[in-house]
Design an enzyme around this catalytic site. Structure first.
Site, PDB file in Angstrom:
ATOM      1  N   ASP A   1     -48.461   0.551 -16.556  1.00 57.01           N
ATOM      2  CA  ASP A   1     -48.551  -0.648 -15.725  1.00 57.01           C
ATOM      3  C   ASP A   1     -48.964  -0.306 -14.293  1.00 57.01           C
ATOM      4  O   ASP A   1     -49.364  -1.180 -13.528  1.00 57.01           O
ATOM      5  CB  ASP A   1     -47.198  -1.391 -15.692  1.00 57.01           C
ATOM      6  CG  ASP A   1     -47.144  -2.535 -16.693  1.00 57.01           C
ATOM      7  OD1 ASP A   1     -48.219  -3.062 -17.048  1.00 57.01           O
ATOM      8  OD2 ASP A   1     -46.034  -2.905 -17.108  1.00 57.01           O
TER       9      ASP A   1
ATOM     10  N   GLN B   1     -41.408  -4.965 -20.420  1.00 65.70           N
ATOM     11  CA  GLN B   1     -41.853  -6.337 -20.173  1.00 65.70           C
ATOM     12  C   GLN B   1     -40.951  -7.018 -19.143  1.00 65.70           C
ATOM     13  O   GLN B   1     -39.733  -7.048 -19.292  1.00 65.70           O
ATOM     14  CB  GLN B   1     -41.854  -7.131 -21.485  1.00 65.70           C
ATOM     15  CG  GLN B   1     -42.381  -8.548 -21.353  1.00 65.70           C
ATOM     16  CD  GLN B   1     -43.843  -8.580 -20.939  1.00 65.70           C
ATOM     17  OE1 GLN B   1     -44.655  -7.822 -21.450  1.00 65.70           O
ATOM     18  NE2 GLN B   1     -44.170  -9.464 -20.012  1.00 65.70           N
TER      19      GLN B   1
ATOM     20  N   LYS C   1     -50.059  -7.863 -26.686  1.00 62.39           N
ATOM     21  CA  LYS C   1     -50.253  -6.448 -26.365  1.00 62.39           C
ATOM     22  C   LYS C   1     -50.203  -5.592 -27.620  1.00 62.39           C
ATOM     23  O   LYS C   1     -51.027  -4.688 -27.806  1.00 62.39           O
ATOM     24  CB  LYS C   1     -49.189  -6.006 -25.349  1.00 62.39           C
ATOM     25  CG  LYS C   1     -49.372  -6.631 -23.974  1.00 62.39           C
ATOM     26  CD  LYS C   1     -48.174  -6.427 -23.074  1.00 62.39           C
ATOM     27  CE  LYS C   1     -48.378  -7.119 -21.728  1.00 62.39           C
ATOM     28  NZ  LYS C   1     -47.199  -7.037 -20.849  1.00 62.39           N
TER      29      LYS C   1
END
Length: 287
Positions: A120, A97, A53
């Site tokens: 997200d 995460q 990422k």
């Protein structure tokens, strides 16, 4: 033979588009979009995902703010960090995460992120907006799946779509996106009775159950489009490991098109993450 939907090529195209958008934002405001990535502990798989990422962020010109915390970080300490990032106007997106080490509560953490910075797309506000078709940030993997489908489907109206998997991350949001395109959607899972018969009636089959080679050739009708979200590392008889999807791809030559594993959905998830970050920065700039 079924056409392979090349996720790597489509993701690369999206990344190029995002890079151009970032350059335009910098030219106008002097500030690049910022994405904060929070990693708690040292889970090996999470380390790999975070590195990818951050690499993609750098490739498109997004500022990546990496915040690493020890595995014994308390709930209060993590929430305090989220509050700090929420208040920072140079941070446009926040990604925590997952999974988090026990006993941290991921729901509490994700709910603490401002919906406008929830790249997200997991915050209840964004979930609600998706369900009502009123905007918001869309979860990255379902968004990527729709882009892959768009490569081979021009008109979704009236198509039968079967989603195998009911997770909040993929199955449920993807079903909502397909409904928005006027598909008739059936959401199933590995406990669904007569699952093969249900799947066989579908024009679109999305396999997101996390069950290697679950979808066999006889589950899919000729000409269907198959999106394989699953990815599992398995050990072969010779001791070598390989990545396997939820579909028995070697049995699906009669499908119209299918995503490979690896190289299908996976690259799209990170590309959509940077796209969501730019979207969040754009929305922030316009109040």
């Amino acid at each position: 033979m079924a056409d392979l939907i090349n996720g790597r090529a489509i993701a690369a195209r999206l990344v190029r588009d995002v890079s151009e958008q970032v350059a335009a934002i910098v030219a106008q405001s002097g500030l690049a979009p910022g994405l904060a990535v929070v990693l708690v502990g040292s889970d090996a798989a999470s380390e790999v995902y975070v590195a990818r990422k951050i690499e993609t962020c750098r490739a498109v010109g997004i500022r990546s703010i990496e915040r690493r915390l020890p595995a014994d970080t308390s709930q209060a300490e993590l929430l305090s960090l989220i509050d700090e990032l929420n208040a920072d106007p140079t941070v446009h997106g926040i990604l925590v995460q997952l999974p988090l080490p026990a006993p941290l509560d991921s729901n509490l953490v994700l709910d603490r992120i401002k919906p406008a910075k929830d790249v997200d797309g997991f915050h209840p506000v964004n979930v609600g907006r998706l369900s009502t078709g009123t905007g918001g940030l869309v979860p990255c993997t379902p968004l990527g799946c729709m882009m892959l489908l768009d490569e081979v489907i021009d008109d979704y109206r009236g198509l039968n779509a079967v989603v195998i998997g009911k997770s909040n991350i993929v199955g449920k949001p993807l079903a909502l996106l397909l409904l928005e395109r006027e598909c008739t959607v059936t959401v199933t899972h590995i406990e669904t009775r007569d699952l093969a018969d249900i799947a066989r009636r579908a024009d679109i089959v999305v396999a997101a159950a996390g069950a290697p080679r679950l979808v066999r050739g006889y589950w899919v009708k000729e000409g269907a489009v198959v999106i394989d979200v699953g990815i599992t590392r398995m050990t072969a008889a010779d001791g070598k490991t390989k990545l396997v999807g939820d579909c028995a791809t070697d049995e699906l030559g009669h499908a119209r098109a299918i995503t490979p594993v690896p190289g299908g959905v996976g690259p799209m998830t990170i590309a959509c993450l940077v796209a969501n970050t730019v979207c969040a920065a754009t929305l922030a700039a316009h109040g």
